[in-house]
Write a protein that holds these residues in place. Structure first.
Motif, PDB file in Angstrom:
ATOM      1  N   LYS A  51       2.302 -19.745 -10.474  1.00 26.74           N
ATOM      2  CA  LYS A  51       2.071 -19.377 -11.865  1.00 26.74           C
ATOM      3  C   LYS A  51       0.818 -18.500 -11.955  1.00 26.74           C
ATOM      4  CE  LYS A  51       4.159 -23.505 -13.853  1.00 26.74           C
ATOM      5  NZ  LYS A  51       3.943 -24.669 -14.744  1.00 26.74           N
ATOM      6  N   LYS A  52       0.908 -17.392 -12.761  1.00 26.96           N
ATOM      7  CA  LYS A  52      -0.243 -16.510 -12.993  1.00 26.96           C
ATOM      8  C   LYS A  52      -1.274 -17.237 -13.822  1.00 26.96           C
ATOM      9  CE  LYS A  52       2.346 -12.210 -12.816  1.00 26.96           C
ATOM     10  NZ  LYS A  52       2.728 -10.998 -13.553  1.00 26.96           N
ATOM     11  N   LYS A  53      -2.530 -16.933 -13.431  1.00 28.13           N
ATOM     12  CA  LYS A  53      -3.605 -17.555 -14.182  1.00 28.13           C
ATOM     13  C   LYS A  53      -3.737 -16.895 -15.542  1.00 28.13           C
ATOM     14  CE  LYS A  53      -6.303 -18.783 -10.120  1.00 28.13           C
ATOM     15  NZ  LYS A  53      -7.598 -18.638  -9.449  1.00 28.13           N
ATOM     16  N   ARG A  54      -3.833 -17.643 -16.510  1.00 27.83           N
ATOM     17  CA  ARG A  54      -3.963 -17.132 -17.869  1.00 27.83           C
ATOM     18  C   ARG A  54      -5.427 -16.999 -18.249  1.00 27.83           C
ATOM     19  NH1 ARG A  54       0.515 -20.706 -21.204  1.00 27.83           N
ATOM     20  NH2 ARG A  54       2.371 -19.971 -20.061  1.00 27.83           N
ATOM     21  N   ARG A  55      -5.749 -15.765 -18.818  1.00 26.54           N
ATOM     22  CA  ARG A  55      -7.096 -15.593 -19.323  1.00 26.54           C
ATOM     23  C   ARG A  55      -7.206 -16.328 -20.640  1.00 26.54           C
ATOM     24  NH1 ARG A  55      -7.633  -9.096 -18.397  1.00 26.54           N
ATOM     25  NH2 ARG A  55      -7.861  -9.120 -16.135  1.00 26.54           N
ATOM     26  N   SER A  56      -8.353 -16.786 -20.823  1.00 27.17           N
ATOM     27  CA  SER A  56      -8.563 -17.492 -22.080  1.00 27.17           C
ATOM     28  C   SER A  56      -8.569 -16.509 -23.228  1.00 27.17           C
ATOM     29  CB  SER A  56      -9.890 -18.252 -22.029  1.00 27.17           C
ATOM     30  OG  SER A  56     -10.955 -17.340 -21.975  1.00 27.17           O
ATOM     31  N   ALA A  57      -8.194 -16.912 -24.385  1.00 26.18           N
ATOM     32  CA  ALA A  57      -8.142 -16.056 -25.576  1.00 26.18           C
ATOM     33  C   ALA A  57      -9.513 -15.505 -25.909  1.00 26.18           C
ATOM     34  CB  ALA A  57      -7.576 -16.858 -26.750  1.00 26.18           C
ATOM     35  N   GLY A  58     -10.551 -16.318 -25.676  1.00 23.17           N
ATOM     36  CA  GLY A  58     -11.917 -15.878 -25.991  1.00 23.17           C
ATOM     37  C   GLY A  58     -12.362 -14.720 -25.121  1.00 23.17           C
ATOM     38  N   THR A  60     -10.452 -12.495 -23.595  1.00 21.77           N
ATOM     39  CA  THR A  60      -9.679 -11.307 -23.963  1.00 21.77           C
ATOM     40  C   THR A  60     -10.265 -10.644 -25.201  1.00 21.77           C
ATOM     41  OG1 THR A  60      -7.677 -12.265 -23.023  1.00 21.77           O
ATOM     42  CG2 THR A  60      -7.404 -10.441 -24.600  1.00 21.77           C
ATOM     43  N   ALA A  61     -10.595 -11.467 -26.173  1.00 25.74           N
ATOM     44  CA  ALA A  61     -11.173 -10.926 -27.414  1.00 25.74           C
ATOM     45  C   ALA A  61     -12.500 -10.233 -27.148  1.00 25.74           C
ATOM     46  CB  ALA A  61     -11.351 -12.054 -28.428  1.00 25.74           C
ATOM     47  N   ALA A  62     -13.295 -10.798 -26.233  1.00 23.33           N
ATOM     48  CA  ALA A  62     -14.589 -10.202 -25.901  1.00 23.33           C
ATOM     49  C   ALA A  62     -14.413  -8.837 -25.245  1.00 23.33           C
ATOM     50  CB  ALA A  62     -15.373 -11.135 -24.982  1.00 23.33           C
ATOM     51  N   LEU A  63     -13.416  -8.737 -24.339  1.00 19.43           N
ATOM     52  CA  LEU A  63     -13.152  -7.460 -23.683  1.00 19.43           C
ATOM     53  C   LEU A  63     -12.686  -6.409 -24.673  1.00 19.43           C
ATOM     54  CD1 LEU A  63     -11.405  -8.685 -20.405  1.00 19.43           C
ATOM     55  CD2 LEU A  63     -13.691  -7.695 -20.627  1.00 19.43           C
ATOM     56  N   VAL A  64     -11.826  -6.815 -25.584  1.00 23.96           N
ATOM     57  CA  VAL A  64     -11.342  -5.879 -26.605  1.00 23.96           C
ATOM     58  C   VAL A  64     -12.499  -5.387 -27.463  1.00 23.96           C
ATOM     59  CG1 VAL A  64      -9.919  -5.669 -28.685  1.00 23.96           C
ATOM     60  CG2 VAL A  64      -9.006  -6.805 -26.654  1.00 23.96           C
ATOM     61  N   LEU A  65     -13.374  -6.312 -27.842  1.00 15.09           N
ATOM     62  CA  LEU A  65     -14.519  -5.953 -28.668  1.00 15.09           C
ATOM     63  C   LEU A  65     -15.449  -5.000 -27.926  1.00 15.09           C
ATOM     64  CD1 LEU A  65     -16.136  -6.320 -31.261  1.00 15.09           C
ATOM     65  CD2 LEU A  65     -17.209  -8.326 -30.221  1.00 15.09           C
ATOM     66  N   LEU A  66     -15.658  -5.270 -26.638  1.00 16.03           N
ATOM     67  CA  LEU A  66     -16.512  -4.395 -25.830  1.00 16.03           C
ATOM     68  C   LEU A  66     -15.920  -3.006 -25.729  1.00 16.03           C
ATOM     69  CD1 LEU A  66     -18.982  -4.098 -24.005  1.00 16.03           C
ATOM     70  CD2 LEU A  66     -17.567  -4.869 -22.084  1.00 16.03           C
ATOM     71  N   TYR A  67     -14.626  -2.909 -25.539  1.00 16.03           N
ATOM     72  CA  TYR A  67     -13.951  -1.620 -25.431  1.00 16.03           C
ATOM     73  C   TYR A  67     -14.059  -0.831 -26.734  1.00 16.03           C
ATOM     74  CZ  TYR A  67     -10.144   1.734 -25.084  1.00 16.03           C
ATOM     75  OH  TYR A  67      -9.405   2.875 -25.087  1.00 16.03           O
ATOM     76  N   VAL A  68     -13.776  -1.535 -27.823  1.00 15.17           N
ATOM     77  CA  VAL A  68     -13.853  -0.876 -29.132  1.00 15.17           C
ATOM     78  C   VAL A  68     -15.272  -0.386 -29.404  1.00 15.17           C
ATOM     79  CG1 VAL A  68     -13.649  -1.238 -31.620  1.00 15.17           C
ATOM     80  CG2 VAL A  68     -11.893  -2.119 -30.075  1.00 15.17           C
ATOM     81  N   THR A  69     -16.257  -1.230 -29.063  1.00 18.12           N
ATOM     82  CA  THR A  69     -17.656  -0.851 -29.271  1.00 18.12           C
ATOM     83  C   THR A  69     -18.017   0.382 -28.440  1.00 18.12           C
ATOM     84  OG1 THR A  69     -18.234  -3.164 -29.694  1.00 18.12           O
ATOM     85  CG2 THR A  69     -20.035  -1.653 -29.135  1.00 18.12           C
ATOM     86  N   ALA A  70     -17.556   0.397 -27.175  1.00 15.57           N
ATOM     87  CA  ALA A  70     -17.837   1.535 -26.305  1.00 15.57           C
ATOM     88  C   ALA A  70     -17.212   2.813 -26.846  1.00 15.57           C
ATOM     89  CB  ALA A  70     -17.333   1.257 -24.891  1.00 15.57           C
TER      90      ALA A  70
END
Length: 403
Positions: A51-58, A60-70
């Motif tokens: 089974k693939k390891k699942r990233r936590s929702a938190g 993922t949200a942090a990465l999205v926020l970092l990308y948007v900020t960049a």
């Protein structure tokens, strides 16, 4: 054992099973351990997919926020850089400044851009170079002096440094009456109209100017225009094309003489060049109020060759012309030159200076006088005489001639 007991007809050949077939039809296949392919105890259970390891929702949200900020930050940075660049291109919000800017024949585009940056007219040399290349303006800059300012955007700066630009700096040059062509050319160089006397001499000597009054004067000697560069106040670009600069003088001469002089030349008995030669001597000799009287003396000597002067004009200004502009001496009267009116009779071969319109008109209209002599008195006024004896008595009475 009998042969019949060995053979079992009831067991058909088709019923024989391979050891790899299942025990019952439709059953599961046997493991290799059952048939000696391996021990039954070594049988491995079937493997389940990882089974693939699942990233936590938190996370993922942090990465999205970092990308948007960049992305937003980069966009803001690019927008700011674009605004600053646009401000330079469009000359926005620059401190007010006016610059007199000169381009010489030795300057290339990079050196011009460097000096524009030094003067504060542009901020980004690379951007200015790119703009000039994109608009095909790099090769349009012309030698000259221009008036530029910080309100001019890139396009205006490039257009303002061209030969036909209204931004070209203009200099006012006042040519005094009686200046020789050499003096005029030096004055033009001093004022920045030309870079050298030689280039003006070349233009005067070799260019065939389209004026009828020059038609009979051969090319080759720049002094052929002596007498035609009429004194006045002129405006020139700095620098000005030497041919066009000289043409300005000739146009002014034509405009001034077309109505006032040209119609009277033929009836005078002299050519235009001869009248200009007389006028040039008048201009160099006059104190300002005695042009017609000096003209009368010259005409009387020319037209009465059998009188006491035997056709010699004996004008000191001609000695100054041939001795390099110095005060004439007794020794100068012996200089062997066709311009020496003490040594050669009649008029010099060409004008000795550039006369103004008043002296030209005086050459056309001498005073009604029978005087053959004149001399400058201690009062700085010319005195006129009919006879040589009167002339000599006056000279003996003046302190200026006793030195």
């Amino acid at each position: 054992m009998s042969q019949d007991s060995y053979y079992e007809p009831s067991r058909r050949r088709d019923d024989r099973r391979s050891p790899y077939e299942s025990r019952e039809r439709g059953g599961a296949p046997r493991s290799s351990g059952e048939y000696g392919g391996g021990r039954s105890g070594d049988r491995e259970p079937p493997r389940r997919p990882k089974k693939k390891k699942r990233r936590s929702a938190g996370r993922t949200a942090a990465l999205v926020l970092l990308y948007v900020t960049a992305v937003i930050g980069l966009s803001i940075l690019l927008a700011c850089a674009g605004w600053v660049a646009a401000g330079d291109v469009l000359a926005l919000d620059k401190p007010e400044k006016v610059v007199t800017f000169t381009i010489t024949a030795e300057d290339d585009f990079d050196s011009v851009a460097d000096r524009l940056k030094e003067e504060g007219l542009i901020e980004y040399k690379l951007l200015f170079n790119l703009f000039a290349s994109f608009t095909h303006k790099k090769d349009t800059l012309s030698v000259g002096t221009y008036t530029l300012n910080t309100d001019m955007d890139y396009r205006a700066l490039l257009a303002g440094m061209q030969a036909n630009s209204a931004n070209r700096a203009v200099v006012t040059v006042t040519v005094p009456e009686g200046y020789t062509i050499d003096q005029i050319f030096q004055l033009m160089v001093d004022k920045g109209v030309a870079s050298s006397v030689e280039e003006l001499q070349e233009a005067a000597a070799t260019h065939d100017y389209a004026f009828d009054f020059l038609a009979d004067i051969p090319l080759g000697d720049y002094r052929r225009l002596e007498g035609y560069l009429m004194p006045a106040t002129y405006e020139f670009y700095t620098p000005h094309d030497p041919i066009y600069a000289i043409n300005k003088f000739l146009v002014y001469f034509y405009n001034q003489t077309e109505q006032a002089v040209m119609p009277k030349v033929e009836e005078s008995g002299y050519t235009l060049r001869e009248l200009l030669t007389i006028a040039s001597m008048i201009e160099r000799e006059t104190t300002g109020e005695d042009r017609e009287e000096i003209s009368a003396v010259i005409h009387n000597r020319l037209e009465n060759p059998n009188a006491g002067t035997q056709g010699y004009l004996q004008v000191d200004a001609t000695l100054v012309y041939i001795n390099g502009g110095k005060e004439p001496t007794e020794a100068d009267k012996g200089i062997d030159s066709p311009y020496n009116t003490y040594l050669y009779r009649g008029l010099p071969p060409a004008p000795i200076a550039n006369p103004g319109l008043e002296s030209i008109l005086a050459a056309l209209n001498p005073a009604d006088s029978r005087d053959f002599y004149y001399a400058l008195g201690d009062d700085d006024i010319h005195h006129f005489f009919r006879t040589y004896d009167q002339h000599q008595q006056f000279i003996a009475s003046q302190e200026r001639y006793k030195k």
